[in-house]
Design a protein around this motif. Structure first.
Motif, PDB file in Angstrom:
ATOM      1  N   GLN A 131       0.673  -1.190   0.310  1.00  0.00           N
ATOM      2  CA  GLN A 131      -0.294   0.110  -0.014  1.00  0.00           C
ATOM      3  C   GLN A 131       1.190   1.466  -0.016  1.00  0.00           C
ATOM      4  OE1 GLN A 131      -3.643   0.632   0.223  1.00  0.00           O
ATOM      5  NE2 GLN A 131      -2.964   2.413  -0.729  1.00  0.00           N
ATOM      6  N   ARG A 132       0.364   2.075  -1.132  1.00  0.00           N
ATOM      7  CA  ARG A 132       1.136   3.426  -0.630  1.00  0.00           C
ATOM      8  C   ARG A 132       0.781   4.365  -0.140  1.00  0.00           C
ATOM      9  NH1 ARG A 132       5.961   3.770  -4.526  1.00  0.00           N
ATOM     10  NH2 ARG A 132       5.665   2.325  -6.463  1.00  0.00           N
ATOM     11  N   TYR A 133       1.378   5.028   0.155  1.00  0.00           N
ATOM     12  CA  TYR A 133       0.837   6.551   1.294  1.00  0.00           C
ATOM     13  C   TYR A 133       1.920   7.502   0.751  1.00  0.00           C
ATOM     14  CZ  TYR A 133      -1.443   3.032   4.111  1.00  0.00           C
ATOM     15  OH  TYR A 133      -2.170   2.090   4.975  1.00  0.00           O
ATOM     16  N   ILE A 134       1.700   8.955   1.269  1.00  0.00           N
ATOM     17  CA  ILE A 134       1.477  10.031   0.667  1.00  0.00           C
ATOM     18  C   ILE A 134       1.201  11.225   2.140  1.00  0.00           C
ATOM     19  CG2 ILE A 134       2.481  12.316  -0.651  1.00  0.00           C
ATOM     20  CD1 ILE A 134       1.418  10.649  -2.876  1.00  0.00           C
ATOM     21  N   ALA A 135       3.115  11.157   2.849  1.00  0.00           N
ATOM     22  CA  ALA A 135       2.582  12.402   4.152  1.00  0.00           C
ATOM     23  C   ALA A 135       3.477  13.193   3.549  1.00  0.00           C
ATOM     24  CB  ALA A 135       3.055  11.686   4.658  1.00  0.00           C
ATOM     25  N   TYR A 136       2.426  14.701   4.704  1.00  0.00           N
ATOM     26  CA  TYR A 136       3.193  15.784   4.708  1.00  0.00           C
ATOM     27  C   TYR A 136       2.574  17.267   5.605  1.00  0.00           C
ATOM     28  CZ  TYR A 136      -1.496  15.910   2.295  1.00  0.00           C
ATOM     29  OH  TYR A 136      -2.737  15.574   1.585  1.00  0.00           O
ATOM     30  N   SER A 137       3.412  17.847   5.794  1.00  0.00           N
ATOM     31  CA  SER A 137       3.002  18.747   6.900  1.00  0.00           C
ATOM     32  C   SER A 137       3.051  20.120   7.024  1.00  0.00           C
ATOM     33  CB  SER A 137       4.297  18.299   7.474  1.00  0.00           C
ATOM     34  OG  SER A 137       5.329  19.152   7.731  1.00  0.00           O
ATOM     35  N   VAL A 138       2.138  20.947   7.650  1.00  0.00           N
ATOM     36  CA  VAL A 138       2.369  22.126   7.585  1.00  0.00           C
ATOM     37  C   VAL A 138       3.011  22.576   9.651  1.00  0.00           C
ATOM     38  CG1 VAL A 138       1.166  23.667   7.677  1.00  0.00           C
ATOM     39  CG2 VAL A 138       0.937  22.187   6.172  1.00  0.00           C
ATOM     40  N   PRO A 139       3.960  23.595   9.209  1.00  0.00           N
ATOM     41  CA  PRO A 139       3.970  24.082  10.369  1.00  0.00           C
ATOM     42  C   PRO A 139       3.263  24.812  11.814  1.00  0.00           C
ATOM     43  CG  PRO A 139       5.365  25.222   9.440  1.00  0.00           C
ATOM     44  CD  PRO A 139       4.539  23.992   8.577  1.00  0.00           C
ATOM     45  N   ILE A 140       2.959  24.157  12.491  1.00  0.00           N
ATOM     46  CA  ILE A 140       2.026  24.798  13.378  1.00  0.00           C
ATOM     47  C   ILE A 140       2.632  26.478  14.738  1.00  0.00           C
ATOM     48  CG2 ILE A 140       0.322  25.522  15.495  1.00  0.00           C
ATOM     49  CD1 ILE A 140       0.352  22.776  15.482  1.00  0.00           C
TER      50      ILE A 140
END
Length: 213
Positions: A131-140
């Protein structure tokens, strides 16, 4: 007056603290993950296409287009591919719903057999999928509610952009639930246990959430 020596921690307490400190998760809520360095993370599950009827040229073109799309994004992402047992839970839920509305005894017997077979197949762990996943983030930016909501809005915009781009490639992306996020990290931290004893409910164990509690 001399102060008493601090109470020594047991070996088990030290091991528990070390394990918790190695898990960079502060909280999981509403399909978002909050890290200990104050970043809000979104994880998308990428659904695969049927490649059986594609030629090698078509498959190579699809893979190249997919890679070009990811590398062309203006914000950083992390892509992972996780080996995990085939999940038939949605199929089983559909069959159970059909069973609840079926009055014919013969059909009920057949449906119960299908459900039992699917459940045994899932528990056997014999069929594995990637299973492929894509993760990405934004700083608080700070600890205020306003900065948190701003980060959530930024993530939602990025999510819509990724989904639209994948749609053009005839791929779909699902937003992971709290339970799926926990299972995702459970697989990374303890793969063998995650396959034999998968998490079945929304309650997040302390061994997965980490933190200082």
């Amino acid at each position: 007056m001399l102060k008493p020596f601090p109470k020594m921690k047991t070996k088990e307490q030290k091991q528990k603290q070390t394990a918790q400190n190695s898990i960079p998760i502060k909280a999981i809520d509403g399909g978002f993950l909050i890290t200990r360095n104050n970043k809000i993370v979104k994880i998308l599950k990428i659904n695969s296409r049927n490649l059986e009827l594609m030629s090698n040229v078509e498959m190579n073109s699809l893979f190249e287009s997919y890679d070009d799309f990811l590398t062309g994004l203006e914000f950083p992402i992390q892509e992972t591919s996780v080996s995990q047992p085939v999940d038939l839970s949605k199929y089983i839920d559909i069959q159970r719903e059909i069973l609840s509305k079926t009055t014919n005894e013969m059909k009920q017997k057949m449906l119960k057999g299908y459900i039992e077979h699917a459940e045994n197949f899932t528990k056997s762990q014999k069929m594995i999928q990637r299973q492929r996943y894509i993760a990405y983030s934004v700083p608080i930016k700070d600890g205020t509610e306003e900065s948190y909501l701003e980060a959530v809005r930024d993530l939602e915009e990025r999510t819509l952009y990724i989904k639209a781009g994948l749609h053009e490639l005839e791929l779909t992306a699902e937003e992971t639930t709290n339970k799926e996020i926990v299972k995702y990290f459970h697989t990374f931290f303890d793969y063998h246990s995650a396959q034999l004893f998968p998490i079945e409910n929304e309650k997040i164990p302390q061994m997965i959430t980490g933190g200082n509690e």
